[in-house]
Design a protein around this motif. Structure first.
Motif, short mmCIF file in Angstrom:
data_model
loop_
_atom_site.label_atom_id
_atom_site.label_comp_id
_atom_site.label_asym_id
_atom_site.label_seq_id
_atom_site.Cartn_x
_atom_site.Cartn_y
_atom_site.Cartn_z
N GLU A 180 1.07 -1.16 -0.54
CA GLU A 180 -0.26 0.23 -0.08
C GLU A 180 0.81 0.97 -0.18
OE1 GLU A 180 -2.83 0.31 -0.20
OE2 GLU A 180 -3.55 -1.71 -0.55
N ASP A 181 2.28 0.92 0.66
CA ASP A 181 2.44 2.43 0.85
C ASP A 181 4.02 2.42 -0.71
OD1 ASP A 181 1.46 2.75 3.37
OD2 ASP A 181 3.33 1.73 4.22
N ASN A 182 4.37 1.16 -1.12
CA ASN A 182 4.93 1.22 -2.38
C ASN A 182 6.19 1.24 -1.36
OD1 ASN A 182 2.98 1.71 -4.25
ND2 ASN A 182 3.41 3.58 -4.80
N VAL A 183 6.79 0.38 -0.47
CA VAL A 183 7.56 1.07 0.31
C VAL A 183 8.79 -0.50 -0.12
CG1 VAL A 183 8.44 1.37 2.51
CG2 VAL A 183 7.44 2.66 1.85
N PHE A 184 10.18 -0.32 -0.04
CA PHE A 184 10.81 -1.93 0.53
C PHE A 184 11.82 -1.19 0.96
CE2 PHE A 184 9.16 -1.55 -4.02
CZ PHE A 184 8.33 -3.25 -4.29
#
Length: 734
Positions: free
Chosen positions: A647-651
């Motif tokens: 949902e946050d486009n975070v890795f």
């Protein structure tokens, strides 16, 4: 060749015996270029009554033999044949005096020499085990039986006859038929007085009676296209890279930093030669911190507008850019700058040009005899016959040649998948299964194993890299364990998936989150290189920055964030020229990179120079951080911190070096700042420091920075994530 006065008196004494006439069949085959043993007919041979001298010199006005200063004319037999019998008891040392219109030259007779190729060479050629084949076949300047000249040899087992045609024969091969050296299929002729710079071809008479000219498959130097002749060459280059060569294998490549700048030499700086490139390319690559360059094919290819993958001269560097010694100068310059050199090597196929390898002696030779198997369905070329001993030897020796003669540090093997599968790009009915009923090309597999084993055995420190796009098992597994034996393999899956993700609008990326995480499922199945190569920035695919969504700022931000994600991901890196400064246009082999984008005064200060500065810093931090390369092939060197924040486009993930020292990489692929973002981290790191941030204003970012050290609390850290950016953090500040 010394000129003599044609007015010298003839030798005194009785008229020599009349030379016996040639057998009509032998004469016909000799003059037609279809005789397997011209040395049995020409030269000097004992006969009843003396020694028979016979020469074949088309268009000569006269030919005489010179023995101990005594001159005896040979009698014309027509068609350029001259002969006489001298009353001698043994074949003497002699030369020929050959007169054309106005001039007479003293020359050694090529047909008085023994074969200049030894039995061991022929034995190894027959067995397909001659690992330095270029020293046995082709044109070799040498001294033979005390005379300087050039030995010409060529493999043409189906030919009726082979003759040498050259610039000094006006491309007529009549005067210089070659002899067959038996079951090896090799033809040989030593030509005294012929040296470096001579242009030549082989005139072949096929078993069907056709006659044609062919360039030398083993030529080490060739004419600049569109001219197609081979050139006699001997290297005089003196290397100055002894220290590099002695230490390049000290650290195995899979546990060493390996960051590659891919270059198409003719277009990197259009118009520059090998030597001119040596004055600018090493400095540029060194400044950006890449450990290696990879050259798209540098072997001779006929079409200037191509990328070099349709090769006609496998042993000759591209003549458009200079001589073989000029290419050595470039490699040497790169080595002295501390940069390794990888070349693209193309054993999968070759073009059908009628003057090159195709149907070389009138029959399928380098290609399979089965037309269905010979035709490459995608490229309009022929595939090599990997099951034929001599063809396999030609290719294995060629791989060794580039490593040993040109000191290259690696071979990137093109189109491996097309070699490994019998049904590659073929429909049902267009291919025949192997002996086990499978689709694997067992001959190609054996060839690749032999090539890799031979290269690694002979050249410590060299790496072979497979461009292999399938799930073939064991590409980088050692050959003794049944693998193909490559050192590294391009990770085409990572490349396709990550580019698919990054091209999406950020609002849609959450639906493609797995495309960025899936690579870790198989990341340790092979030793991988992460390639953003020339193939990804041409033919409508767009340049890397132009694949990105959003406005120009967002595209550059995506570009920067993606590169830092790539540099932190397990595996080595490869980046094609122009992408290091976010060139917006697709690459053109005619124009090369758009260097003007880096000019002072063009656009905002950080538009393109900022991206290039980032690449420089990526390489600098990368090389100084063992966690990013020391355990690329060890699953224990990687740990996800956040892999499900779709949902946050975070890795976020951790990399560890051999001592357990970590690097934390966090990527935010959304165009929003994320405040107070929490994630779990190891509890043995007291403070985390930002060591690289792609949102840095110096790179063209919005300058959302983590300027102070970040202390974990209860096993977590709280970060402010910059928009469309990747941040690296380590336990120590830089």
């Amino acid at each position: 060749m010394a000129l003599r006065d044609t007015s010298l008196p003839e030798s005194a004494g009785p008229r020599p015996p009349v030379a016996p006439a040639l057998d009509p069949a032998d004469r016909g085959r000799l003059l037609a270029g279809a005789h397997h043993d011209p040395h049995a007919l020409l030269g000097a041979h004992p006969v009843p009554g003396g020694v028979l001298f016979r020469a074949l010199r088309p268009f000569a006005r006269s030919v005489a033999v010179l023995v101990d200063g005594r001159r005896t004319p040979l009698v014309s037999e027509g068609d350029g044949l001259f002969a006489a019998v001298l009353p001698l008891t043994a074949v003497p040392a002699y030369t020929l005096l050959v007169a054309y219109e106005g001039d007479e030259s003293e020359v050694h007779d090529p047909y008085r020499f023994l074969p200049a190729l030894g039995d061991l060479d022929l034995h190894l050629i027959r067995e397909g085990r001659h690992e330095q084949l270029w020293k046995a076949l082709g044109a070799e300047p040498m001294t033979h039986q005390g005379v300087s000249g050039t030995r010409f040899t060529v493999w043409a087992p189906n030919a009726q006859g082979v003759r040498l045609a050259a610039d000094f024969t006006y491309w007529d091969g009549t005067a210089f038929p070659m002899r067959s050296l038996g079951s090896s299929g090799v033809w040989e002729l030593f030509l005294p007085g012929v040296g470096e710079g001579t242009r030549y071809k082989f005139e072949i008479t096929s078993r069907h009676g056709d006659r044609f000219l062919k360039a030398d498959p083993m030529a080490r130097c060739a004419e600049v296209p569109p001219d197609t002749a081979s050139i006699v060459h001997a290297s005089h280059y003196e290397w100055d890279d002894a220290e590099w060569m002695a230490h390049r294998g000290d650290v195995p490549v899979h546990v060493a930093p390996f960051s590659v700048y891919e270059v198409h030499l003719p277009s990197w700086r259009p118009g520059l030669t090998f030597r001119q490139l040596a004055e600018v390319l090493p400095a540029y690559v060194s400044d950006l911190g890449f450990t290696h360059v990879e050259f798209m094919p540098v072997a001779q290819h006929p079409f200037s507008g191509s990328w070099g993958y349709q090769i006609t001269g496998f042993y000759a560097p591209a003549a458009r850019l200079g001589t073989p010694d000029d290419f050595k100068y470039l490699v040497d310059a790169l080595h002295r700058a501390g940069i390794g050199v990888i070349v693209d090597w193309v054993p999968a196929h070759f073009p059908k040009d009628d003057w090159a390898l195709a149907r070389f002696d009138g029959d399928p030779l380098y290609e399979p005899g089965n037309a269905q198997r010979a035709e490459h369905p995608d490229w309009g070329t022929f595939e090599f016959d990997f099951g034929r001993t001599e063809v396999r030897n030609f290719l294995v020796a060629n791989a060794v040649y580039w490593c040993e003669e040109f000191h290259v540090d690696g071979l990137r093997v093109d189109a491996v998948a097309s070699m490994l599968y019998l049904d590659y790009s073929r429909d049902s009915g267009q291919w025949t299964p192997n002996v086990f009923g499978g689709r694997e090309d067992l001959d190609a597999k054996a060839f690749l194993q032999e090539m890799n084993a031979t290269v690694y055995r002979r050249n410590p420190g060299v790496v072979t890299i497979a461009e292999e796009s399938t799930a073939w098992e064991g590409v980088t597994r050692p050959t003794e364990s049944g693998g193909l034996g490559f050192g590294l393999k391009w990770n085409m899956g990572w490349m396709h998936d990550s580019l698919e993700y990054i091209a999406k609008e950020p609002v849609h990326r959450k639906y493609h989150h797995h495309e960025m995480t899936f690579s870790m499922v198989y990341a340790y199945s092979e030793n991988y290189v992460l390639p953003i190569s020339h193939d990804e920035v041409v033919h409508g695919k767009q340049a890397l920055v132009s694949k990105m969504p959003g406005d120009w700022w967002q595209r550059r931000a995506n570009h920067r964030a993606y590169l830092a994600f790539m540099w932190a991901h397990p595996g080595k890196q490869l980046l094609f020229m122009g992408q290091e400064f976010a060139q917006g246009a697709e690459w053109s082999e005619e124009h090369g990179p758009e260097w003007w984008l880096l000019d002072e005064g063009y656009g905002p200060e950080a538009d393109h120079r900022g991206v290039r500065d980032l690449v420089r810093d990526l390489n600098t931090r990368y090389r100084a951080t063992p966690a990013l390369w020391q355990r690329d092939t060890d699953p224990g060197g990687f740990r996800w911190v956040l892999c499900d924040a779709a949902e946050d486009n975070v890795f976020a993930f951790l990399r560890y070096d051999a001592e357990g020292v970590p690097l934390l990489a966090v990527s935010n692929f959304s165009p929003v700042v994320r405040h107070d973002y929490r994630m779990a981290v190891p509890d043995d790191v007291p403070v985390w420091y930002e060591t690289l941030n792609t949102d840095d204003m110096r790179y063209g970012g919005s300058d959302v920075r983590l300027l102070d050290g970040i202390k974990p609390e209860n096993g977590e850290i709280t970060l402010t994530l910059p928009p469309l950016a990747t941040v690296w953090l380590t336990p120590t500040s830089v």
